[in-house]
Scaffold this motif. Structure first.
Motif, PDB file in Angstrom:
ATOM      1  N   GLU A  50      45.303  37.358  52.158  1.00 10.25           N
ATOM      2  CA  GLU A  50      43.982  37.627  52.733  1.00 10.25           C
ATOM      3  C   GLU A  50      43.091  36.393  52.767  1.00 10.25           C
ATOM      4  O   GLU A  50      41.979  36.425  53.305  1.00 10.25           O
ATOM      5  CB  GLU A  50      43.274  38.745  51.973  1.00 10.25           C
ATOM      6  CG  GLU A  50      43.072  38.504  50.485  1.00 10.25           C
ATOM      7  CD  GLU A  50      44.234  39.033  49.652  1.00 10.25           C
ATOM      8  OE1 GLU A  50      44.014  39.269  48.449  1.00 10.25           O
ATOM      9  OE2 GLU A  50      45.328  39.211  50.202  1.00 10.25           O
ATOM     10  N   SER A  51      43.557  35.296  52.177  1.00 10.76           N
ATOM     11  CA  SER A  51      42.818  34.039  52.265  1.00 10.76           C
ATOM     12  C   SER A  51      42.782  33.576  53.714  1.00 10.76           C
ATOM     13  O   SER A  51      43.677  33.887  54.512  1.00 10.76           O
ATOM     14  CB  SER A  51      43.485  32.970  51.399  1.00 10.76           C
ATOM     15  OG  SER A  51      42.957  31.689  51.665  1.00 10.76           O
ATOM     16  N   HIS A  52      41.746  32.853  54.061  1.00 10.45           N
ATOM     17  CA  HIS A  52      41.605  32.377  55.436  1.00 10.45           C
ATOM     18  C   HIS A  52      42.305  31.047  55.669  1.00 10.45           C
ATOM     19  O   HIS A  52      42.273  30.516  56.778  1.00 10.45           O
ATOM     20  CB  HIS A  52      40.124  32.249  55.810  1.00 10.45           C
ATOM     21  CG  HIS A  52      39.428  33.567  55.897  1.00 10.45           C
ATOM     22  ND1 HIS A  52      39.824  34.568  56.753  1.00 10.45           N
ATOM     23  CD2 HIS A  52      38.349  34.053  55.206  1.00 10.45           C
ATOM     24  CE1 HIS A  52      39.017  35.618  56.607  1.00 10.45           C
ATOM     25  NE2 HIS A  52      38.122  35.334  55.680  1.00 10.45           N
ATOM     26  N   THR A  62      40.374  25.263  49.908  1.00  5.79           N
ATOM     27  CA  THR A  62      40.546  26.393  50.819  1.00  5.79           C
ATOM     28  C   THR A  62      39.346  26.443  51.761  1.00  5.79           C
ATOM     29  O   THR A  62      38.279  25.874  51.476  1.00  5.79           O
ATOM     30  CB  THR A  62      40.640  27.715  50.046  1.00  5.79           C
ATOM     31  OG1 THR A  62      39.453  27.869  49.257  1.00  5.79           O
ATOM     32  CG2 THR A  62      41.857  27.716  49.139  1.00  5.79           C
ATOM     33  N   GLU A  72      37.492  28.940  52.443  1.00  2.00           N
ATOM     34  CA  GLU A  72      36.379  29.676  51.828  1.00  2.00           C
ATOM     35  C   GLU A  72      35.549  28.757  50.928  1.00  2.00           C
ATOM     36  O   GLU A  72      34.313  28.778  50.948  1.00  2.00           O
ATOM     37  CB  GLU A  72      36.907  30.859  50.998  1.00  2.00           C
ATOM     38  CG  GLU A  72      37.520  31.985  51.810  1.00  2.00           C
ATOM     39  CD  GLU A  72      39.007  31.815  52.033  1.00  2.00           C
ATOM     40  OE1 GLU A  72      39.668  32.793  52.361  1.00  2.00           O
ATOM     41  OE2 GLU A  72      39.519  30.671  51.855  1.00  2.00           O
ATOM     42  N   GLN A  73      36.250  27.936  50.136  1.00  2.00           N
ATOM     43  CA  GLN A  73      35.554  27.022  49.235  1.00  2.00           C
ATOM     44  C   GLN A  73      34.791  25.954  50.004  1.00  2.00           C
ATOM     45  O   GLN A  73      33.674  25.577  49.631  1.00  2.00           O
ATOM     46  CB  GLN A  73      36.546  26.365  48.266  1.00  2.00           C
ATOM     47  CG  GLN A  73      35.932  25.364  47.306  1.00  2.00           C
ATOM     48  CD  GLN A  73      34.907  25.982  46.372  1.00  2.00           C
ATOM     49  OE1 GLN A  73      34.859  27.208  46.211  1.00  2.00           O
ATOM     50  NE2 GLN A  73      34.086  25.160  45.761  1.00  2.00           N
ATOM     51  N   ASP A 124      40.181  22.720  44.865  1.00  2.00           N
ATOM     52  CA  ASP A 124      40.164  23.895  45.739  1.00  2.00           C
ATOM     53  C   ASP A 124      39.651  23.458  47.109  1.00  2.00           C
ATOM     54  O   ASP A 124      38.463  23.275  47.321  1.00  2.00           O
ATOM     55  CB  ASP A 124      39.249  24.970  45.140  1.00  2.00           C
ATOM     56  CG  ASP A 124      39.253  26.252  45.971  1.00  2.00           C
ATOM     57  OD1 ASP A 124      39.861  26.252  47.056  1.00  2.00           O
ATOM     58  OD2 ASP A 124      38.625  27.234  45.534  1.00  2.00           O
ATOM     59  N   ARG A 151      49.001  29.395  51.930  1.00  2.00           N
ATOM     60  CA  ARG A 151      49.477  30.746  52.213  1.00  2.00           C
ATOM     61  C   ARG A 151      50.962  30.687  52.590  1.00  2.00           C
ATOM     62  O   ARG A 151      51.426  29.691  53.161  1.00  2.00           O
ATOM     63  CB  ARG A 151      48.672  31.362  53.353  1.00  2.00           C
ATOM     64  CG  ARG A 151      47.202  31.565  53.051  1.00  2.00           C
ATOM     65  CD  ARG A 151      46.484  32.264  54.184  1.00  2.00           C
ATOM     66  NE  ARG A 151      46.565  31.506  55.442  1.00  2.00           N
ATOM     67  CZ  ARG A 151      45.944  31.865  56.572  1.00  2.00           C
ATOM     68  NH1 ARG A 151      45.202  32.962  56.604  1.00  2.00           N
ATOM     69  NH2 ARG A 151      46.077  31.133  57.658  1.00  2.00           N
ATOM     70  N   LEU A 159      48.877  30.928  48.071  1.00  2.00           N
ATOM     71  CA  LEU A 159      47.550  31.535  48.194  1.00  2.00           C
ATOM     72  C   LEU A 159      47.695  32.968  48.698  1.00  2.00           C
ATOM     73  O   LEU A 159      48.685  33.321  49.357  1.00  2.00           O
ATOM     74  CB  LEU A 159      46.689  30.735  49.170  1.00  2.00           C
ATOM     75  CG  LEU A 159      46.410  29.269  48.818  1.00  2.00           C
ATOM     76  CD1 LEU A 159      45.520  28.629  49.881  1.00  2.00           C
ATOM     77  CD2 LEU A 159      45.767  29.150  47.443  1.00  2.00           C
TER      78      LEU A 159
END
Length: 228
Positions: A178-180, A197, A199-200, A195, A139, A175
């Motif tokens: 809104e990605s964490h 991230t 979320e992943q 990936d 991000r 990124l």
């Protein structure tokens, strides 16, 4: 020369013959009665045994039908209960992961802990791709902390493998806001990517670690016989 019998003698002889015939008839009648009573007793016993066997067979058939019906009903209730339990457990697990997804945003708020997580995420990519040049996406607001994490990961990689890896952080391709958090690691001249991230990582945890989580929450499955 024979003498003719008198009327009294004839009558006496006739009475004797009648008495003999009557006695024979009575004895014969008695034999027939005894025989009839024996045959009646035998037939009665046969009929009683046959009827008793028929009643027993009918009772056994009805008992088996009732037992089978009870087993089917019990199995139906057991299966319905089991399905309800499984559905409730799955709902609980879904709720756990949903709550975890809702708390992903809290991870990056503690910058020190978040940096340590980024170090491991980047280092995992360095090990997996094992290339001399890699690019990391993060991000926009994480560029500074990701830069520190990348430097630490490079040092650890060299210390543990003896190899050098040049890692650049993309400032143009980042990124979504809104990605964490977490990182994308790109190698192979842009053809290979990992990936990593948050979320992943949670999705991987949800699929790969689900059996362990299920055991942790609900205990060991008593019906499971084999373990990997």
């Amino acid at each position: 020369m024979a003498h003719a019998l008198s009327d009294d003698q004839v009558a006496g002889e006739l009475r004797k013959m009648v008495a003999f015939i009557k006695q024979e008839a009575l004895e014969k009648a008695r034999e027939i009665q005894i025989k009839a009573e024996e045959e009646f007793a035998i037939e009665k016993s046969r009929l009683v045994r046959a009827e008793t066997a028929a009643i027993d067979a009918q009772y056994e058939r009805k008992f088996k039908q009732a037992s089978l019906s009870q087993q089917i009903s019990q199995s139906t209730v057991t299966n319905k209960t089991r399905l309800k339990v499984l559905a409730a457990r799955q709902q609980l697990l879904d709720d756990i992961f949903e709550q975890a997804r809702g708390r992903l945003g809290d991870i990056s708020r503690d910058e020190g802990a978040y940096e340590a997580i980024l170090v491991n995420l980047v280092l995992e990519g360095l090990y997996a791709l094992n290339e001399s040049t890699l690019e990391v996406l993060c991000r926009e607001k994480d560029i500074a902390v990701t830069g520190r994490a990348v430097k630490t990961a490079q040092d650890l990689f060299k210390e543990r493998t003896g190899g050098d890896c040049t890692v650049t952080i993309s400032e143009d391709d980042t990124l979504a806001d809104e990605s964490h958090g977490g990182v994308w690691i790109i190698g192979g001249n842009g053809k290979i990517s990992i990936d990593n991230t948050l979320e992943q990582r949670l999705r991987l945890l949800e699929s790969e670690a689900l059996p362990a989580i299920r055991t942790s929450v609900f205990g060991p499955n008593p019906n499971r016989k084999f373990y990997d």
